[in-house]
Write a protein that holds these residues in place. Structure first.
Motif, mmCIF file in Angstrom:
data_model
loop_
_atom_site.group_PDB
_atom_site.id
_atom_site.type_symbol
_atom_site.label_atom_id
_atom_site.label_comp_id
_atom_site.label_asym_id
_atom_site.label_seq_id
_atom_site.Cartn_x
_atom_site.Cartn_y
_atom_site.Cartn_z
ATOM 1 N N LEU A 1 0.883 -1.161 0.000
ATOM 2 C CA LEU A 1 0.000 0.000 0.000
ATOM 3 C C LEU A 1 0.923 1.213 0.000
ATOM 4 N N ASP A 2 0.557 2.244 -0.737
ATOM 5 C CA ASP A 2 1.471 3.379 -0.784
ATOM 6 C C ASP A 2 1.404 4.172 0.522
ATOM 7 N N HIS B 1 0.302 1.872 -7.525
ATOM 8 C CA HIS B 1 -0.637 2.991 -7.338
ATOM 9 C C HIS B 1 -1.886 2.830 -8.215
ATOM 10 N N VAL C 1 -5.194 2.231 -7.995
ATOM 11 C CA VAL C 1 -6.489 2.919 -7.865
ATOM 12 C C VAL C 1 -6.342 4.383 -8.282
ATOM 13 N N ARG C 2 -5.312 5.025 -7.750
ATOM 14 C CA ARG C 2 -5.107 6.446 -8.085
ATOM 15 C C ARG C 2 -4.922 6.620 -9.593
HETATM 16 N N1 URA Z 1 -3.899 1.740 -5.342
HETATM 17 C C1 URA Z 1 -3.200 2.829 -4.996
HETATM 18 O O1 URA Z 1 -3.253 3.842 -5.655
HETATM 19 N N2 URA Z 1 -2.441 2.780 -3.879
HETATM 20 C C2 URA Z 1 -2.374 1.691 -3.102
HETATM 21 O O2 URA Z 1 -1.685 1.697 -2.085
HETATM 22 C C3 URA Z 1 -3.113 0.560 -3.476
HETATM 23 C C4 URA Z 1 -3.872 0.603 -4.613
#
Ligand code: URA
Length: 231
Positions: free
Chosen positions: A103-104, A187, A189-190
């Motif tokens: 996870l970031d 990253h 999801v972002r």
């Molecule tokens: N997507 C993200 O952008 N960051 C995460 O830590 C996990 C999934």
């Protein structure tokens, strides 16, 4: 059966050299008898240190509520990491305790930690498609069209050639959504929101990993899982 010095060092008690002194001091017993030879081989279940059984000799599997601000990298140059939340002895183990995926720094939520490298590979392999559920808030209202974009299997992240696998997006309030991913690109999801022209993600929290949830774990706290939890 493993050598006493190797067992103690790999479980983070001390260095192999220090193990010699520990054994000489009489702190270590094997089947109730004080050990006097650091090179003697023994089963971990038969060993006591200061009268106590060895600390998780078969391995560790933990669910951590990752707080914001910590990284999953072991590289100290990258800043304070999630492993700093664990007991010092666990941080010295070999094999090393590491995260299952990452996870970031600016993402909170459910993170698995383990020293079982086969499990890390299994749970992060795209083949296994473990669903991971995130809650994201955006900097603007989320357009309903994003749902189809995320599900399309054609959304390609900046700098990549292969599109993302179909993902489920559920808009739960004007600026808030739940996203289910079965892969774990950097990253992701972002970058999916960015690629879809959707929004800048302001907060991101992982709620679920497979069937696993945080329940009442506070940020920074962890709980143990049985090593065979995932079968
Ligand atoms: N997507 C993200 O952008 N960051 C995460 O830590 C996990 C999934």
């Amino acid at each position: 059966m493993r050598r006493l010095d190797q067992l103690l060092a790999n479980l983070g008690y001390c260095s192999r050299r220090e193990a010699r002194d520990w054994v000489a001091s009489g702190a270590v017993t094997v089947r109730g008898a004080v050990a006097d030879d650091v090179s003697a081989k023994a089963n971990s279940a038969d060993i006591r240190v200061d009268g106590a059984p060895l600390d998780h000799p078969d391995g560790l599997l933990l669910v951590l509520h990752k707080p914001l601000g910590l990284v999953c990298s072991h590289e100290l140059r990258e800043g304070p990491n999630v492993y700093s939340l664990l007991p010092a002895r666990w941080r010295r183990r070999n094999p090393i305790v590491t995260s299952v995926g990452r996870l970031d720094k600016d993402t909170s939520g459910l993170l698995l930690l383990t020293d079982q490298s086969a499990l890390v590979h299994r749970l992060t392999s795209p083949k296994h498609k473990v669903p991971k559920i995130y809650r994201a808030t955006g900097d603007r209202d989320l357009a309903p069209e994003l749902v189809a974009r995320f599900a399309s299997g054609t959304l390609t992240l900046d700098g990549e050639t292969a599109p993302c696998a179909p993902a489920e997006l559920k808009i739960i309030s004007p600026r808030e959504a739940k996203v289910t991913l079965t892969e774990g690109k950097y990253h992701q999801v972002r970058r999916m929101f960015a690629a879809a022209g959707g929004a800048t993600v302001l907060t991101l929290h992982r709620e679920k990993f497979g069937a696993l949830e945080l329940d009442d774990l506070a940020p920074g706290a962890w709980r143990e899982l049985p090593l065979d939890y995932f079968g």
